[in-house]
Design a protein around this motif. Structure first.
Motif, PDB file in Angstrom:
ATOM      1  N   TYR A  75       0.849  -1.190   0.000  1.00  0.00           N
ATOM      2  CA  TYR A  75       0.000   0.000   0.000  1.00  0.00           C
ATOM      3  C   TYR A  75       0.884   1.238   0.000  1.00  0.00           C
ATOM      4  O   TYR A  75       1.850   1.338   0.747  1.00  0.00           O
ATOM      5  N   GLY A  76       0.570   2.170  -0.894  1.00  0.00           N
ATOM      6  CA  GLY A  76       1.358   3.393  -1.002  1.00  0.00           C
ATOM      7  C   GLY A  76       2.368   3.345  -2.131  1.00  0.00           C
ATOM      8  O   GLY A  76       3.097   4.304  -2.354  1.00  0.00           O
ATOM      9  N   TYR A  77       2.422   2.216  -2.837  1.00  0.00           N
ATOM     10  CA  TYR A  77       3.350   2.052  -3.953  1.00  0.00           C
ATOM     11  C   TYR A  77       2.600   1.593  -5.195  1.00  0.00           C
ATOM     12  O   TYR A  77       1.528   0.998  -5.103  1.00  0.00           O
ATOM     13  N   ASP A  91      -0.884   9.813  -2.430  1.00  0.00           N
ATOM     14  CA  ASP A  91      -2.089   9.871  -1.592  1.00  0.00           C
ATOM     15  C   ASP A  91      -2.144   8.706  -0.606  1.00  0.00           C
ATOM     16  O   ASP A  91      -2.492   8.881   0.563  1.00  0.00           O
ATOM     17  N   GLU A  92      -1.748   7.517  -1.045  1.00  0.00           N
ATOM     18  CA  GLU A  92      -1.710   6.371  -0.140  1.00  0.00           C
ATOM     19  C   GLU A  92      -0.515   6.446   0.814  1.00  0.00           C
ATOM     20  O   GLU A  92      -0.613   6.029   1.965  1.00  0.00           O
ATOM     21  N   ALA A  93       0.594   6.973   0.336  1.00  0.00           N
ATOM     22  CA  ALA A  93       1.784   7.103   1.184  1.00  0.00           C
ATOM     23  C   ALA A  93       1.490   8.015   2.379  1.00  0.00           C
ATOM     24  O   ALA A  93       1.999   7.782   3.479  1.00  0.00           O
ATOM     25  N   ALA A  94       0.670   9.033   2.169  1.00  0.00           N
ATOM     26  CA  ALA A  94       0.294   9.921   3.271  1.00  0.00           C
ATOM     27  C   ALA A  94      -0.474   9.142   4.342  1.00  0.00           C
ATOM     28  O   ALA A  94      -0.277   9.372   5.544  1.00  0.00           O
ATOM     29  N   ILE A  95      -1.308   8.215   3.919  1.00  0.00           N
ATOM     30  CA  ILE A  95      -2.058   7.375   4.867  1.00  0.00           C
ATOM     31  C   ILE A  95      -1.089   6.474   5.631  1.00  0.00           C
ATOM     32  O   ILE A  95      -1.196   6.308   6.854  1.00  0.00           O
ATOM     33  N   ARG A  97       2.083   7.030   6.303  1.00  0.00           N
ATOM     34  CA  ARG A  97       2.812   7.853   7.280  1.00  0.00           C
ATOM     35  C   ARG A  97       1.924   8.153   8.489  1.00  0.00           C
ATOM     36  O   ARG A  97       2.379   8.106   9.633  1.00  0.00           O
ATOM     37  N   GLU A  98       0.662   8.419   8.222  1.00  0.00           N
ATOM     38  CA  GLU A  98      -0.274   8.714   9.311  1.00  0.00           C
ATOM     39  C   GLU A  98      -0.439   7.497  10.227  1.00  0.00           C
ATOM     40  O   GLU A  98      -0.444   7.628  11.452  1.00  0.00           O
ATOM     41  N   ILE A  99      -0.530   6.317   9.655  1.00  0.00           N
ATOM     42  CA  ILE A  99      -0.666   5.090  10.458  1.00  0.00           C
ATOM     43  C   ILE A  99       0.550   4.916  11.365  1.00  0.00           C
ATOM     44  O   ILE A  99       0.411   4.642  12.562  1.00  0.00           O
ATOM     45  N   PHE A 100       1.748   5.109  10.815  1.00  0.00           N
ATOM     46  CA  PHE A 100       2.962   4.963  11.626  1.00  0.00           C
ATOM     47  C   PHE A 100       3.024   6.034  12.718  1.00  0.00           C
ATOM     48  O   PHE A 100       3.468   5.753  13.833  1.00  0.00           O
ATOM     49  N   GLU A 101       2.565   7.235  12.431  1.00  0.00           N
ATOM     50  CA  GLU A 101       2.532   8.288  13.454  1.00  0.00           C
ATOM     51  C   GLU A 101       1.556   7.934  14.565  1.00  0.00           C
ATOM     52  O   GLU A 101       1.846   8.137  15.745  1.00  0.00           O
ATOM     53  N   TRP A 102       0.383   7.427  14.203  1.00  0.00           N
ATOM     54  CA  TRP A 102      -0.613   7.059  15.212  1.00  0.00           C
ATOM     55  C   TRP A 102      -0.077   5.978  16.146  1.00  0.00           C
ATOM     56  O   TRP A 102      -0.344   6.004  17.340  1.00  0.00           O
ATOM     57  N   VAL A 103       0.685   5.055  15.616  1.00  0.00           N
ATOM     58  CA  VAL A 103       1.234   3.989  16.456  1.00  0.00           C
ATOM     59  C   VAL A 103       2.412   4.511  17.271  1.00  0.00           C
ATOM     60  O   VAL A 103       2.487   4.305  18.477  1.00  0.00           O
ATOM     61  N   GLY A 104       3.341   5.192  16.591  1.00  0.00           N
ATOM     62  CA  GLY A 104       4.578   5.628  17.245  1.00  0.00           C
ATOM     63  C   GLY A 104       4.387   6.741  18.243  1.00  0.00           C
ATOM     64  O   GLY A 104       4.897   6.680  19.356  1.00  0.00           O
ATOM     65  N   GLU A 105       3.661   7.763  17.876  1.00  0.00           N
ATOM     66  CA  GLU A 105       3.518   8.930  18.754  1.00  0.00           C
ATOM     67  C   GLU A 105       2.240   8.893  19.573  1.00  0.00           C
ATOM     68  O   GLU A 105       2.224   9.328  20.705  1.00  0.00           O
ATOM     69  N   VAL A 122     -11.323   5.794   3.944  1.00  0.00           N
ATOM     70  CA  VAL A 122     -10.047   5.630   3.233  1.00  0.00           C
ATOM     71  C   VAL A 122     -10.086   4.311   2.463  1.00  0.00           C
ATOM     72  O   VAL A 122     -10.412   3.276   3.032  1.00  0.00           O
ATOM     73  N   PRO A 123      -9.758   4.326   1.166  1.00  0.00           N
ATOM     74  CA  PRO A 123      -9.778   3.083   0.383  1.00  0.00           C
ATOM     75  C   PRO A 123      -8.757   2.076   0.905  1.00  0.00           C
ATOM     76  O   PRO A 123      -7.661   2.440   1.299  1.00  0.00           O
ATOM     77  N   LEU A 124      -9.146   0.817   0.897  1.00  0.00           N
ATOM     78  CA  LEU A 124      -8.271  -0.274   1.333  1.00  0.00           C
ATOM     79  C   LEU A 124      -7.255  -0.619   0.241  1.00  0.00           C
ATOM     80  O   LEU A 124      -7.479  -0.326  -0.929  1.00  0.00           O
ATOM     81  N   PRO A 125      -6.166  -1.276   0.619  1.00  0.00           N
ATOM     82  CA  PRO A 125      -5.172  -1.674  -0.382  1.00  0.00           C
ATOM     83  C   PRO A 125      -5.766  -2.504  -1.530  1.00  0.00           C
ATOM     84  O   PRO A 125      -5.437  -2.299  -2.673  1.00  0.00           O
ATOM     85  N   GLN A 126      -6.643  -3.461  -1.229  1.00  0.00           N
ATOM     86  CA  GLN A 126      -7.245  -4.286  -2.273  1.00  0.00           C
ATOM     87  C   GLN A 126      -8.710  -3.939  -2.506  1.00  0.00           C
ATOM     88  O   GLN A 126      -9.485  -4.766  -2.947  1.00  0.00           O
ATOM     89  N   GLY A 127      -9.090  -2.725  -2.216  1.00  0.00           N
ATOM     90  CA  GLY A 127     -10.485  -2.336  -2.382  1.00  0.00           C
ATOM     91  C   GLY A 127     -11.283  -2.687  -1.143  1.00  0.00           C
ATOM     92  O   GLY A 127     -10.757  -3.210  -0.170  1.00  0.00           O
ATOM     93  N   GLY A 128     -12.555  -2.407  -1.163  1.00  0.00           N
ATOM     94  CA  GLY A 128     -13.396  -2.662  -0.001  1.00  0.00           C
ATOM     95  C   GLY A 128     -13.492  -1.418   0.867  1.00  0.00           C
ATOM     96  O   GLY A 128     -12.899  -0.379   0.570  1.00  0.00           O
ATOM     97  N   LYS A 129     -14.271  -1.539   1.959  1.00  0.00           N
ATOM     98  CA  LYS A 129     -14.532  -0.366   2.782  1.00  0.00           C
ATOM     99  C   LYS A 129     -14.156  -0.531   4.247  1.00  0.00           C
ATOM    100  O   LYS A 129     -14.068   0.439   4.972  1.00  0.00           O
ATOM    101  N   LEU A 130     -13.940  -1.754   4.691  1.00  0.00           N
ATOM    102  CA  LEU A 130     -13.735  -2.009   6.120  1.00  0.00           C
ATOM    103  C   LEU A 130     -12.286  -2.393   6.401  1.00  0.00           C
ATOM    104  O   LEU A 130     -11.835  -3.468   6.026  1.00  0.00           O
TER     105      LEU A 130
END
Length: 169
Positions: A75-77, A91-95, A97-105, A122-130
């Motif tokens: 995801y993000g590539y 756009d996915e790379a920003a998500i 980075r946000e995930i890593f910030e939420w965990v780390g900080e 936010v769209p999933l890596p392989q599509g879907g909503k959940l």
């Protein structure tokens, strides 16, 4: 595999089924059987040579800094087949980075992150909503985000052998 070919031929013969070839019909003589086995051995040899050439070609691509597309692009590539390389999808790379910030900080759990992303649509890596905890976990443990792309990784796991009869019902 020559052994498989010979075993299959033997089993079919025992069942009364004749193994026929469109090209080079097989003669059921000692010479015909020998030729059949030699062709089987050469076919097995050629198959192993093709596998080896494919492996060497892939390793050459990797040594030159290219990526082998194994159909699971993180995801993000995005994968560029012309250059055989990964490129950042901003756009996915920003998500990511946000995930890593939420965990780390922020110390957020994977469940709370999944819920946040789902709530934002936010769209999933392989599509879907959940979004799920497992998706977040896979993303957080993916070495690509540390700058490492691994190909042909194998891990040997040694399991202790039980003495004969132990653990049997």
């Amino acid at each position: 595999d020559l052994a498989d070919l010979l075993m299959m031929d033997r089993e079919l013969t025992q069942l009364g089924v004749a193994l026929e070839f469109v090209r080079d019909p097989r003669e059921h003589t000692p010479q015909g059987n020998l030729f059949f086995q030699v062709k089987g051995a050469f076919a097995a040899y050629e198959h192993s040579m093709i596998v080896e050439r494919m492996r060497k070609g892939k390793m050459h691509y990797i040594a030159s800094g290219r990526v082998i597309n194994n159909s699971h692009i993180p995801y993000g590539y995005r994968y560029d087949p012309d250059n055989r390389n990964l490129y950042i999808q901003e756009d996915e790379a920003a998500i990511v980075r946000e995930i890593f910030e939420w965990v780390g900080e922020g110390g957020h759990s994977m469940l709370s992150i999944a819920n946040r992303l789902t709530a934002r649509g936010v769209p999933l890596p392989q599509g879907g909503k959940l979004w799920r905890e497992s998706t977040i976990s896979d993303l957080l443990h993916n070495e690509v985000y540390k700058g490492t792309w691994t190909y042909n990784k194998r891990r040997m796991v040694r399991r202790p052998r039980k003495p004969a009869g132990e653990g049997m019902p």
